[in-house]
Design a protein around this motif. Sequence first.
Motif, short mmCIF file in Angstrom:
data_model
loop_
_atom_site.label_atom_id
_atom_site.label_comp_id
_atom_site.label_asym_id
_atom_site.label_seq_id
_atom_site.Cartn_x
_atom_site.Cartn_y
_atom_site.Cartn_z
N LYS A 1 0.84 -1.21 0.00
CA LYS A 1 0.00 0.00 0.00
C LYS A 1 0.87 1.25 0.00
O LYS A 1 0.66 2.18 -0.75
CB LYS A 1 -0.89 0.01 1.25
CG LYS A 1 -2.25 -0.62 1.04
CD LYS A 1 -3.09 -0.37 2.27
CE LYS A 1 -4.34 -1.23 2.31
NZ LYS A 1 -5.02 -1.16 3.60
N THR A 2 1.83 1.25 0.89
CA THR A 2 2.73 2.39 1.03
C THR A 2 3.49 2.62 -0.27
O THR A 2 3.62 3.75 -0.73
CB THR A 2 3.72 2.15 2.20
OG1 THR A 2 2.97 1.74 3.34
CG2 THR A 2 4.49 3.40 2.53
N LYS B 1 1.13 4.05 -2.89
CA LYS B 1 0.85 5.44 -2.56
C LYS B 1 2.03 6.33 -2.97
O LYS B 1 1.85 7.38 -3.57
CB LYS B 1 0.60 5.57 -1.05
CG LYS B 1 -0.36 6.69 -0.70
CD LYS B 1 -0.66 6.66 0.77
CE LYS B 1 -1.40 7.91 1.20
NZ LYS B 1 -1.57 7.95 2.65
N GLU C 1 2.01 9.32 -5.71
CA GLU C 1 2.48 10.66 -5.35
C GLU C 1 3.59 11.11 -6.29
O GLU C 1 3.61 12.25 -6.75
CB GLU C 1 2.98 10.68 -3.90
CG GLU C 1 1.87 10.66 -2.86
CD GLU C 1 0.90 11.82 -2.99
OE1 GLU C 1 1.33 12.94 -3.28
OE2 GLU C 1 -0.32 11.60 -2.82
#
Length: 193
Positions: free
Chosen positions: A64-65, A68, A72
């Motif tokens: 997930k990180t 993300k 970004e």
Amino acid sequence: MNTKLLASIAVFALLAGVVSTSMMQSVYAADYGMKDASMTKKTETKAKVEAKKTETKAKVEAKKTETKAKVEAKKTETKAKVETKKDSATGKAMASDNVTVEMAKGAGSNTSCADKCYVQSDVQIKVGTTITWKNVDTAAHYATSGKDATSDGIFDSGMVNAGKTFSYKFDKAGTYDYFCMVHPWMTGKVTVS
Ligand SMILES: [Cu+2]
């Protein structure tokens, strides 16, 4: 004679009792030991399952990180690309890609919105660029080519309702003035080179 016999029987019975008790105890002990082993195994399995759960959760979180961070990074990249297309001297859009001009909020009632009626109201583009007017106001607006509230017939958005858009591709170099048919104080300019 009778007494001796009875005593012998009593001793024998006592011995038998002691032996059987100790045997029973050892059987119990073995049984208990097995139970203990199986409990240990259960606990071990549970611990393994928990560990795997935690590991999976950690992996999911890490993914997930990562996702993300990628999103970004892409956003930043896109923003940078858009920004490099602005003219360094004037800060105006110099895009060869599509450009969006907003029909500004409140422009329908604010007769003094001037160069903020359309944002940006003065756009410089290259031939082949498409401009999309986006109505971010609550009132309906137009982007009609022409000057002094007189249409010259090059392009006309028609009525663009709140939240709607109108696009026009500029294929010829030149200066294009435009205005809003219902709010003629709203004016803008597109310079194509
Ligand atoms: Cu208008």
